[in-house]
Design a protein around this motif. Structure first.
Motif, short mmCIF file in Angstrom:
data_model
loop_
_atom_site.label_atom_id
_atom_site.label_comp_id
_atom_site.label_asym_id
_atom_site.label_seq_id
_atom_site.Cartn_x
_atom_site.Cartn_y
_atom_site.Cartn_z
N GLU A 169 22.31 46.40 55.39
CA GLU A 169 21.01 47.06 55.35
C GLU A 169 20.13 46.50 54.23
O GLU A 169 18.93 46.36 54.40
N ASP A 177 22.37 53.38 61.33
CA ASP A 177 23.31 52.27 61.26
C ASP A 177 24.48 52.60 60.34
O ASP A 177 25.64 52.33 60.66
N GLU A 209 18.75 43.27 55.57
CA GLU A 209 17.64 43.54 56.49
C GLU A 209 16.36 43.85 55.72
O GLU A 209 15.28 43.40 56.10
N TYR A 210 16.47 44.60 54.68
CA TYR A 210 15.31 44.97 53.86
C TYR A 210 14.66 43.72 53.24
O TYR A 210 13.45 43.54 53.29
N GLN A 254 14.26 46.03 60.46
CA GLN A 254 14.77 47.40 60.37
C GLN A 254 13.99 48.36 61.27
O GLN A 254 14.34 49.52 61.35
N THR A 260 18.04 52.71 59.39
CA THR A 260 19.01 52.38 58.37
C THR A 260 20.08 53.45 58.27
O THR A 260 21.28 53.16 58.24
#
Length: 121
Positions: free
Chosen positions: A47, A75, A50-51, A62, A72
């Motif tokens: 995560e 997930d 992804e950010y 995201q 998020t």
């Protein structure tokens, strides 16, 4: 997909670094804890990546615009549920009961770890 990869990699890593090269009754609780926390760490790092991809490239990987922060959290929750569902297989492996769910990790550790034989189911 991240759930399966995270737990299998965590179990393979544990089997590779444990002195016996396999789970035993003595170290099975440690293996369960290791697999759980390593899998949750992989989910968190995923995560975070992804950010940063969003910050660097501007791509909304995201889906924040569409979903807010729930993507998020969903997930991470799905990863936790999948990891918890996998832990009984790890515990049974500590009793000497291999399965189709633990076989790939055992095979990886056997090829790359402490010289144990391959065990694919």
């Amino acid at each position: 997909m991240r759930v399966g990869a995270g737990v299998l990699l965590a179990l393979a890593l544990f089997l590779t670094i444990c002195p016996e090269g396999r789970l035993t009754r003595r170290n099975r609780l440690l293996a369960v804890l290791f697999v759980f926390f390593a899998s949750m760490a992989v989910a968190g790092l995923w995560e975070i990546c992804e950010y940063f991809v969003h910050l660097i490239t501007g791509r909304d990987v995201q889906r924040v615009v569409l979903t807010g922060v729930s993507d998020t959290m969903q997930d991470m929750i799905v990863c936790m549920i999948g990891t918890i569902a996998y832990l009984p297989a790890v515990f049974r492996l500590g009793k000497g009961k291999s399965s189709v769910w633990t076989g790939p990790a055992e095979g990886f550790a056997g090829k790359n770890g402490n010289g144990q034989k391959e065990t694919f189911l």
